[in-house]
Design an enzyme around this catalytic site. Structure first.
Site, PDB file in Angstrom:
ATOM      1  N   ARG A  94       0.922  -1.202  -0.087  1.00 11.68           N
ATOM      2  CA  ARG A  94       0.095  -0.014   0.016  1.00 11.68           C
ATOM      3  C   ARG A  94       0.929   1.385  -0.044  1.00 11.68           C
ATOM      4  O   ARG A  94       1.953   1.241   0.762  1.00 11.68           O
ATOM      5  CB  ARG A  94      -0.901  -0.038   1.020  1.00 11.68           C
ATOM      6  CG  ARG A  94      -1.820   1.236   1.440  1.00 11.68           C
ATOM      7  CD  ARG A  94      -3.064   1.690   0.648  1.00 11.68           C
ATOM      8  NE  ARG A  94      -3.654   2.768   0.622  1.00 11.68           N
ATOM      9  CZ  ARG A  94      -4.542   3.124   1.484  1.00 11.68           C
ATOM     10  NH1 ARG A  94      -5.143   2.119   2.338  1.00 11.68           N
ATOM     11  NH2 ARG A  94      -5.064   4.369   1.488  1.00 11.68           N
TER      12      ARG A  94
ATOM     13  N   ARG B 261      -5.604   1.080  -4.870  1.00  8.53           N
ATOM     14  CA  ARG B 261      -4.888   0.665  -3.482  1.00  8.53           C
ATOM     15  C   ARG B 261      -4.763  -1.187  -3.790  1.00  8.53           C
ATOM     16  O   ARG B 261      -5.576  -1.610  -4.076  1.00  8.53           O
ATOM     17  CB  ARG B 261      -5.102   0.823  -2.294  1.00  8.53           C
ATOM     18  CG  ARG B 261      -6.653   0.683  -2.107  1.00  8.53           C
ATOM     19  CD  ARG B 261      -7.355   1.603  -1.120  1.00  8.53           C
ATOM     20  NE  ARG B 261      -7.370   2.985  -1.720  1.00  8.53           N
ATOM     21  CZ  ARG B 261      -7.804   4.087  -0.899  1.00  8.53           C
ATOM     22  NH1 ARG B 261      -8.239   3.821   0.249  1.00  8.53           N
ATOM     23  NH2 ARG B 261      -7.514   5.118  -1.480  1.00  8.53           N
TER      24      ARG B 261
ATOM     25  N   ASP C 244      -6.820  -1.913   1.508  1.00  9.83           N
ATOM     26  CA  ASP C 244      -7.125  -0.803   2.328  1.00  9.83           C
ATOM     27  C   ASP C 244      -7.982  -1.559   3.306  1.00  9.83           C
ATOM     28  O   ASP C 244      -9.103  -2.298   3.176  1.00  9.83           O
ATOM     29  CB  ASP C 244      -8.129   0.158   1.568  1.00  9.83           C
ATOM     30  CG  ASP C 244      -8.787   1.233   2.395  1.00  9.83           C
ATOM     31  OD1 ASP C 244      -8.078   1.627   3.465  1.00  9.83           O
ATOM     32  OD2 ASP C 244      -9.747   1.835   2.321  1.00  9.83           O
TER      33      ASP C 244
ATOM     34  N   ASP D 165      -9.889  -0.554   7.077  1.00  9.73           N
ATOM     35  CA  ASP D 165     -10.423   0.476   7.964  1.00  9.73           C
ATOM     36  C   ASP D 165     -11.273  -0.297   8.965  1.00  9.73           C
ATOM     37  O   ASP D 165     -11.920  -1.273   8.883  1.00  9.73           O
ATOM     38  CB  ASP D 165     -11.660   1.309   6.928  1.00  9.73           C
ATOM     39  CG  ASP D 165     -10.976   1.964   5.756  1.00  9.73           C
ATOM     40  OD1 ASP D 165      -9.818   2.328   6.193  1.00  9.73           O
ATOM     41  OD2 ASP D 165     -11.695   2.239   5.003  1.00  9.73           O
TER      42      ASP D 165
END
Length: 189
Positions: free
Chosen positions: A90, A99, A102, A104
């Site tokens: 990344r 990307r 990711d 989150d």
């Protein structure tokens, strides 16, 4: 390493649109399962979605949500997630850039947090069908904020129809199931 004294259910959004997203997810799930004081409880189906918030053309995304049970505090968990992202290539070039991976933190138990490094629940979760649909797929009916997120999904209208569930390859654990041990590579290919 700092830990809490009680386990917290946390939901991690996974996204990838570069470098073989299925493989990126497989490696990320192995890394999540190997985090200290953390168990990978379940993983949603995979969903194919258009890039969100971008003006430049980029490949479609693969999205999913993983449910973890952890003793790690939010900041420690976030640092670990950023380490997994970096290990998988990344690069944070610009906002909404394509990307490799990711990760989150969408929800961390019922915690509400507003720090410069992290806001919980994820501040844009109610706006993102690509995160709400897999979250609601694996979240228990007892999730305190479930009704609020179901309503948020309804208000997204057409955006929720652009999130397409894709079949998981045979043997791929990216389906809702209990995962108690780190995943073997052969299970994830």
């Amino acid at each position: 390493m700092l830990t809490h004294s009680t386990r917290v259910d946390t939901y991690i959004g996974l996204g990838s649109n570069l470098a073989h997203p299925h493989r990126q997810f497989a490696a990320a799930l192995r890394s999540l399962a190997a985090l200290p004081d953390t168990s990978l409880v379940s993983v949603s189906s995979m969903y194919r979605t258009r890039p969100w918030g971008v003006l430049k053309r980029q490949p479609m995304y693969l999205n999913a949500v993983a449910r973890l049970s952890t003793l790690l505090p939010p900041k420690t968990l976030l640092t670990a997630l950023h380490g997994i992202e970096r290990a998988q290539g990344r690069k944070r070039r610009y906002r909404f850039a394509p990307r490799t991976l990711d990760l989150d933190i969408l929800l961390y138990g019922e915690m509400r947090l507003n720090r410069t490094y992290l806001t919980l629940p994820h501040p844009r979760l109610p706006l993102r069908a690509f995160a709400l649909i897999p979250l609601l797929e694996i979240a228990p009916d007892t999730l305190p904020c479930r009704r609020r997120y179901e309503k948020a999904l309804q208000t997204l209208g057409a955006a929720r129809h652009e999130v397409r569930q894709i079949p998981s390859p045979a043997g791929n654990p990216l389906v809702q199931e209990k995962i108690s041990n780190p995943l073997r590579s052969s299970q994830l290919s």
